[in-house]
Scaffold this active site. Structure first.
Site, PDB file in Angstrom:
ATOM      1  N   ALA A 104       0.691  -0.870   0.007  1.00 20.77           N
ATOM      2  CA  ALA A 104      -0.018   0.171   0.221  1.00 20.77           C
ATOM      3  C   ALA A 104       0.571   1.333   0.330  1.00 20.77           C
ATOM      4  CB  ALA A 104      -0.666   0.141   1.372  1.00 20.77           C
ATOM      5  N   LYS A 105       2.017   0.859   0.322  1.00 21.08           N
ATOM      6  CA  LYS A 105       2.762   2.303   0.960  1.00 21.08           C
ATOM      7  C   LYS A 105       2.473   3.479   1.439  1.00 21.08           C
ATOM      8  CE  LYS A 105       5.685   1.260  -3.242  1.00 21.08           C
ATOM      9  NZ  LYS A 105       4.662  -0.350  -3.843  1.00 21.08           N
ATOM     10  N   ARG A 106       1.656   3.373   2.102  1.00 21.53           N
ATOM     11  CA  ARG A 106       1.118   4.075   2.857  1.00 21.53           C
ATOM     12  C   ARG A 106       2.221   4.856   3.439  1.00 21.53           C
ATOM     13  NH1 ARG A 106      -2.035   2.767  -0.582  1.00 21.53           N
ATOM     14  NH2 ARG A 106      -4.351   2.975  -0.588  1.00 21.53           N
TER      15      ARG A 106
END
EC number: 4.1.1.23
Length: 309
Positions: A104-106
């Protein structure tokens, strides 16, 4: 509650594998039996095809991999139908005993990061076992993920030295003290990872370190001996099996090697555009590609560990 890093290492020993397969479903490349005339399909129909595609991939790779890694962009583009396909994909992977890494690379700050952490690491339908996190907003951006992962017995991978060609533009910036940015971040994380290590010496806080940067990986490994690396870029992006030894410790542990397109679209190899593929041909091609990737990785990591041992 079992430590996530220990679970990963136990799975890798049991399956003799450190392979992760990315679930990056691009309907443009689906065989006709799953989806034809994409331009006339609704989001709901495309999402149904994505789920069917993912189930075939999961069936094909379940014996060869320790985890699957859905890349969320491929689901979000189809709105609520795509997210529902993601949720069903996660549920199906669990029926096969696979761990799930949400790519997700949040990253955000304060309460926003807390909400993201709960979405991906608590017990909701979109939650997996691990999530990728962007740490470049600072510690108040990634610590909520660390805290939620610790509460839930799960894990996370912080972006550190990513596999894309332009990663140097930011991650390799030189600071006033002479350190590179990615190395300074690794220094900041070293004590946190040491104090959160499990029985096998690894933390549930890992780092994303691209297969395309083995020299940087060797330097990071020296600083972060308690960190499991999630290693994208093996295969189509240019990462080579012979360069992977520096990602592992003397026991062949410490890294998960991710491959996506080279495996999940392997059924397209050698076929002309429009040539029909059956479900069984698709499944067998993906199974063979996953097994080959696993064997290539094992040849390097086990040979390397034997030499260092």
């Amino acid at each position: 509650m079992k430590h996530l890093a220990d679970m990963l290492i136990e799975q890798s020993r049991e399956k003799k594998s450190v392979l992760v397969v990315g679930l990056d479903p691009d309907p443009r490349y689906f065989p006709e039996f799953l989806l034809n005339r994409m331009e006339s399909r609704t989001n709901e129909e495309i999402a149904a095809a994505i789920l069917a595609f993912n189930r075939i991939v999961i069936d094909a790779v379940a014996e060869e991999v320790v985890a699957v890694k859905p890349q969320l962009a491929y689901y979000e583009v189809y709105g609520s139908h795509g997210i529902h396909a993601l949720e069903q994909t996660i549920a199906y992977a669990r029926t096969k005993g696979l761990l799930v890494i949400n790519d997700a690379k949040r990253g955000d700050i304060g309460s926003s990061s807390e909400a993201y952490a709960k979405a991906f690491l608590a017990d909701g339908p979109m939650a997996g076992d691990m999530v990728t996190v962007n740490p470049f907003l600072g510690s108040d951006g990634y610590l909520p993920f660390v805290e939620e992962a610790q509460r839930q017995g799960k894990g996370l991978f912080l972006l550190l030295k990513t596999s894309n060609p332009s990663s140097h533009e930011i991650q390799n910036l030189t600071l006033q003290n002479g350190d590179l940015l990615y190395f300074k971040l690794a220094e900041d994380l070293s004590e946190l990872m040491r104090t959160t290590a499990g029985e096998n010496g690894y933390s549930f806080i890992g780092a994303v370190v691209g297969a395309t940067y083995p020299a940087e990986a060797e330097r990071i490994r020296g600083l972060l001996p308690h960190c499991i690396f999630l290693v994208p870029g093996f295969g189509i992006q240019g990462g080579k099996a012979e360069d992977l030894d520096v990602f592992f410790d003397e026991n062949g542990n410490g890294a998960l090697i991710s491959s996506s397109r080279a495996i999940i679209y392997s059924y397209r190899e050698g076929r002309e555009n429009g040539e029909a593929t059956t479900e069984q041909e698709m499944l067998q091609a993906i199974k063979n590609a996953a097994r080959t990737a696993k064997e290539q990785i094992n040849e390097v990591r086990l040979h390397s560990s034997a030499n260092r041992g």
